[in-house]
Design a protein around this motif. Structure first.
Motif, PDB file in Angstrom:
ATOM      1  N   ALA A   1      17.008 -21.856 -91.221  1.00 40.30           N
ATOM      2  CA  ALA A   1      17.969 -21.873 -90.118  1.00 40.30           C
ATOM      3  C   ALA A   1      17.288 -21.853 -88.754  1.00 40.30           C
ATOM      4  O   ALA A   1      17.805 -22.411 -87.780  1.00 40.30           O
ATOM      5  N   GLN A   2      16.122 -21.207 -88.673  1.00 37.50           N
ATOM      6  CA  GLN A   2      15.417 -21.101 -87.399  1.00 37.50           C
ATOM      7  C   GLN A   2      14.663 -22.383 -87.060  1.00 37.50           C
ATOM      8  O   GLN A   2      14.641 -22.824 -85.913  1.00 37.50           O
ATOM      9  N   THR A   3      14.031 -22.979 -88.052  1.00 41.77           N
ATOM     10  CA  THR A   3      13.292 -24.236 -87.850  1.00 41.77           C
ATOM     11  C   THR A   3      13.717 -25.217 -88.940  1.00 41.77           C
ATOM     12  O   THR A   3      13.051 -25.331 -89.975  1.00 41.77           O
ATOM     13  N   PRO A   4      14.828 -25.922 -88.736  1.00 37.68           N
ATOM     14  CA  PRO A   4      15.392 -26.781 -89.783  1.00 37.68           C
ATOM     15  C   PRO A   4      14.606 -28.077 -89.961  1.00 37.68           C
ATOM     16  O   PRO A   4      15.048 -29.169 -89.607  1.00 37.68           O
ATOM     17  N   VAL A   5      13.406 -27.930 -90.538  1.00 40.25           N
ATOM     18  CA  VAL A   5      12.520 -29.076 -90.705  1.00 40.25           C
ATOM     19  C   VAL A   5      12.851 -29.811 -92.000  1.00 40.25           C
ATOM     20  O   VAL A   5      13.050 -29.197 -93.053  1.00 40.25           O
ATOM     21  N   LEU A   6      12.913 -31.133 -91.907  1.00 47.33           N
ATOM     22  CA  LEU A   6      13.068 -31.976 -93.081  1.00 47.33           C
ATOM     23  C   LEU A   6      11.776 -32.749 -93.295  1.00 47.33           C
ATOM     24  O   LEU A   6      11.209 -33.300 -92.355  1.00 47.33           O
ATOM     25  N   ARG A   7      11.341 -32.779 -94.541  1.00 45.13           N
ATOM     26  CA  ARG A   7      10.165 -33.550 -94.913  1.00 45.13           C
ATOM     27  C   ARG A   7      10.643 -34.888 -95.471  1.00 45.13           C
ATOM     28  O   ARG A   7      11.411 -34.918 -96.447  1.00 45.13           O
TER      29      ARG A   7
ATOM     30  N   THR B   1       2.329 -48.560 -97.660  1.00 41.93           N
ATOM     31  CA  THR B   1       1.614 -47.327 -97.979  1.00 41.93           C
ATOM     32  C   THR B   1       2.552 -46.129 -97.868  1.00 41.93           C
ATOM     33  O   THR B   1       3.291 -46.008 -96.889  1.00 41.93           O
ATOM     34  N   PRO B   2       2.564 -45.231 -98.834  1.00 42.03           N
ATOM     35  CA  PRO B   2       3.409 -44.038 -98.742  1.00 42.03           C
ATOM     36  C   PRO B   2       3.057 -43.204 -97.504  1.00 42.03           C
ATOM     37  O   PRO B   2       1.901 -43.131 -97.094  1.00 42.03           O
ATOM     38  N   LEU B   3       4.082 -42.589 -96.931  1.00 36.87           N
ATOM     39  CA  LEU B   3       3.894 -41.763 -95.733  1.00 36.87           C
ATOM     40  C   LEU B   3       4.784 -40.546 -95.838  1.00 36.87           C
ATOM     41  O   LEU B   3       5.921 -40.618 -96.312  1.00 36.87           O
ATOM     42  N   GLU B   4       4.272 -39.415 -95.379  1.00 39.17           N
ATOM     43  CA  GLU B   4       5.046 -38.188 -95.346  1.00 39.17           C
ATOM     44  C   GLU B   4       5.077 -37.681 -93.907  1.00 39.17           C
ATOM     45  O   GLU B   4       4.038 -37.530 -93.265  1.00 39.17           O
ATOM     46  N   ILE B   5       6.280 -37.414 -93.398  1.00 40.59           N
ATOM     47  CA  ILE B   5       6.434 -37.021 -91.997  1.00 40.59           C
ATOM     48  C   ILE B   5       7.576 -36.029 -91.883  1.00 40.59           C
ATOM     49  O   ILE B   5       8.533 -36.066 -92.672  1.00 40.59           O
ATOM     50  N   GLY B   6       7.478 -35.122 -90.924  1.00 41.13           N
ATOM     51  CA  GLY B   6       8.512 -34.111 -90.732  1.00 41.13           C
ATOM     52  C   GLY B   6       9.294 -34.318 -89.441  1.00 41.13           C
ATOM     53  O   GLY B   6       8.725 -34.699 -88.415  1.00 41.13           O
ATOM     54  N   PHE B   7      10.609 -34.099 -89.518  1.00 43.09           N
ATOM     55  CA  PHE B   7      11.473 -34.153 -88.341  1.00 43.09           C
ATOM     56  C   PHE B   7      12.463 -32.992 -88.390  1.00 43.09           C
ATOM     57  O   PHE B   7      12.814 -32.502 -89.471  1.00 43.09           O
TER      58      PHE B   7
ATOM     59  N   LYS C   1      10.697 -47.171 -87.166  1.00 45.29           N
ATOM     60  CA  LYS C   1       9.329 -47.653 -86.992  1.00 45.29           C
ATOM     61  C   LYS C   1       8.389 -46.454 -86.825  1.00 45.29           C
ATOM     62  O   LYS C   1       8.607 -45.611 -85.949  1.00 45.29           O
ATOM     63  N   LEU C   2       7.359 -46.408 -87.674  1.00 46.62           N
ATOM     64  CA  LEU C   2       6.420 -45.287 -87.692  1.00 46.62           C
ATOM     65  C   LEU C   2       4.990 -45.803 -87.678  1.00 46.62           C
ATOM     66  O   LEU C   2       4.732 -46.975 -87.986  1.00 46.62           O
ATOM     67  N   ALA C   3       4.076 -44.907 -87.328  1.00 43.26           N
ATOM     68  CA  ALA C   3       2.649 -45.227 -87.385  1.00 43.26           C
ATOM     69  C   ALA C   3       1.931 -44.231 -88.274  1.00 43.26           C
ATOM     70  O   ALA C   3       1.242 -44.585 -89.225  1.00 43.26           O
ATOM     71  N   GLU C   4       2.095 -42.940 -87.981  1.00 42.91           N
ATOM     72  CA  GLU C   4       1.483 -41.875 -88.776  1.00 42.91           C
ATOM     73  C   GLU C   4       2.272 -40.601 -88.555  1.00 42.91           C
ATOM     74  O   GLU C   4       3.152 -40.531 -87.680  1.00 42.91           O
ATOM     75  N   ALA C   5       1.956 -39.567 -89.321  1.00 46.47           N
ATOM     76  CA  ALA C   5       2.758 -38.338 -89.315  1.00 46.47           C
ATOM     77  C   ALA C   5       2.739 -37.601 -87.989  1.00 46.47           C
ATOM     78  O   ALA C   5       3.636 -36.814 -87.690  1.00 46.47           O
ATOM     79  N   SER C   6       1.721 -37.835 -87.181  1.00 46.02           N
ATOM     80  CA  SER C   6       1.596 -37.105 -85.918  1.00 46.02           C
ATOM     81  C   SER C   6       2.167 -37.862 -84.715  1.00 46.02           C
ATOM     82  O   SER C   6       2.154 -37.341 -83.606  1.00 46.02           O
ATOM     83  N   ARG C   7       2.660 -39.083 -84.938  1.00 49.77           N
ATOM     84  CA  ARG C   7       3.157 -39.890 -83.830  1.00 49.77           C
ATOM     85  C   ARG C   7       4.678 -39.989 -83.864  1.00 49.77           C
ATOM     86  O   ARG C   7       5.291 -39.887 -84.938  1.00 49.77           O
ATOM     87  N   PRO C   8       5.310 -40.194 -82.706  1.00 47.26           N
ATOM     88  CA  PRO C   8       6.773 -40.245 -82.663  1.00 47.26           C
ATOM     89  C   PRO C   8       7.333 -41.372 -83.524  1.00 47.26           C
ATOM     90  O   PRO C   8       6.677 -42.401 -83.760  1.00 47.26           O
TER      91      PRO C   8
ATOM     92  N   ASN D   1       4.945 -30.960 -87.283  1.00 47.33           N
ATOM     93  CA  ASN D   1       3.841 -30.807 -88.222  1.00 47.33           C
ATOM     94  C   ASN D   1       4.316 -30.094 -89.492  1.00 47.33           C
ATOM     95  O   ASN D   1       5.005 -29.062 -89.420  1.00 47.33           O
ATOM     96  N   ILE D   2       3.958 -30.636 -90.615  1.00 47.07           N
ATOM     97  CA  ILE D   2       4.349 -30.049 -91.873  1.00 47.07           C
ATOM     98  C   ILE D   2       3.112 -29.800 -92.720  1.00 47.07           C
ATOM     99  O   ILE D   2       2.103 -30.497 -92.612  1.00 47.07           O
ATOM    100  N   GLN D   3       3.175 -28.787 -93.573  1.00 45.98           N
ATOM    101  CA  GLN D   3       2.059 -28.490 -94.471  1.00 45.98           C
ATOM    102  C   GLN D   3       2.127 -29.464 -95.643  1.00 45.98           C
ATOM    103  O   GLN D   3       3.124 -29.541 -96.351  1.00 45.98           O
ATOM    104  N   GLN D   4       1.091 -30.243 -95.822  1.00 48.78           N
ATOM    105  CA  GLN D   4       1.076 -31.241 -96.869  1.00 48.78           C
ATOM    106  C   GLN D   4       1.022 -30.570 -98.253  1.00 48.78           C
ATOM    107  O   GLN D   4       0.276 -29.602 -98.463  1.00 48.78           O
TER     108      GLN D   4
END
Length: 376
Positions: free
Chosen positions: A278-284, A316-322, A342-349, A371-374
């Protein structure tokens, strides 16, 4: 002076103009509406010093001329409680005592002289440009970018919508640093190069008035912008300062392109987000060939959720958090069936684009990743 007017027609104007009246006005008289009568035209003025609203409505019948200040909250509540019927305002020109009559009763209100009501006028020597826009274009732009405005009092420049005006287009931008919304419309060619930052409160005022208008005249100066329709005028004090260079944060080269059904994606996000922290509703988001896995966990309560959505992607598979909150805001700002991510990598918008832009312009939405823990 004395005039007769329909209660509900007047109420609609007071409710709209009342958005400029502060609950705790810095000057006590600003807790009032200023009514003025000229012929059969009733002019209603409201202000909080930063915004001035002037609305005009025709009376059914009128006698005399003049002006009076009447308590905004009281007269609005009174008209809300009345049926749809003719109402008579009878104002004593000397004492400003106001009697409001309708078929079944009358009400005595204390009026005030208008000499101390601060309206002020924009300095015409400061005008940078004047142009006209369709009201529908303004409403559309505010609808799609307004969700991205900030409410951070420490960064007031981000609390409004930035208008970047060129000779052949108007670009509307809003950001709270987590998301950015940009809407470029070529429906209007202002013929000038200028810009201004419209505060959020001013946006609410403009929305209240322009819905039934066809075209809106805008007068832009260094300190003010004036929106003028057939029966209203809104003058807003602009934010003073430099707006961030929004083009710098919009990535250009995003090699990964995913197309997904917008509603399927949005509904899945809504369901999975219920199981997020609830505090940080991160989706992977786990993106692979033909699918997006949406994953959420709340480690504190040992709960989690996962759902798959089909998509058009081969790469290529990619994992990113929003953040689920910002993702839902971005998706709700669009109305197309499909969205292109449109994405580039997990650390970019991430860029979120409608698969097809509407008749008014081009929409670009940006969402910053988290940032998410892989995990394997």
């Amino acid at each position: 002076m004395k005039f007769t007017i329909n209660s509900k027609a007047l109420l609609s104007r007071l409710v709209a103009a009342g958005k400029a009246v502060s609950n705790r006005p810095t000057i006590s008289i600003l807790g009032n509406f200023m009514f003025a009568l000229d012929g059969k035209t009733v002019t209603i003025t409201a202000s909080d010093t930063d915004n001035v609203v002037i609305s005009r409505i025709e009376a059914n019948d009128a006698e005399g001329a003049g002006s009076v200040c009447i308590d905004a909250k009281r007269v609005t509540e009174l008209l809300k409680a009345m049926p749809d019927c003719p109402v008579v305002f009878d104002i004593n020109d000397s004492t400003h005592a106001t009697i409001i009559r309708y078929t079944n009763g009358k009400y005595n209100l204390s009026g005030l002289p208008t000499i101390d009501y601060p309206i002020g006028e924009a300095d015409e020597t400061e005008v940078k440009g004047v142009f006209t826009m369709p009201a529908s274009q303004i409403l559309k732009a505010l609808d799609v970018v307004g969700f991205a405005t900030s409410n951070d009092e420490l960064r007031p420049m981000l609390n409004g919508v930035y208008w970047d005006i060129t000779e052949d287009a108007v670009t509307f931008v809003a950001t709270d640093t987590h998301v950015l919304a940009k809407y470029r419309s070529t429906q209007t060619a202002p013929g000038k190069v200028m810009s201004f930052n419209l505060p959020s409160k001013s946006i609410a005022l403009i929305r209240a008035f322009i819905g039934k208008q066809s075209d809106i005249k805008l007068t832009v100066s260094e300190r003010f912008v004036i929106f003028e329709g057939s029966d209203f005028k809104v003058r807003s004090t602009l934010y003073n300062g430099m707006y961030p260079n929004y083009n710098r944060v919009i990535p250009v080269n995003q090699p990964i392109s995913i197309t997904v059904d917008r509603m399927d994606f949005a509904n899945a996000i809504t369901r999975v987000a219920i199981c997020a922290d609830a505090q940080t509703p991160v989706l992977r988001l786990k993106i692979a060939d033909g699918k997006i896995d949406i994953v959420a966990q709340d480690i504190s309560f040992n709960i989690g959720g996962e759902e798959k959505v089909t998509c058009d992607y081969n790469g290529t598979p990619l994992e990113i958090g929003f953040s689920s909150i910002y993702l839902k805001g971005v998706l709700n700002a669009m109305n197309t069936q499909n969205v292109v991510i449109k994405l580039a990598e997990a650390s970019r918008p991430g860029l979120f684009l409608p698969a097809e832009n509407d008749e008014y312009g081009e929409l670009t939405l940006l969402c910053m990743p988290i940032n998410i823990q892989q995990t394997t």
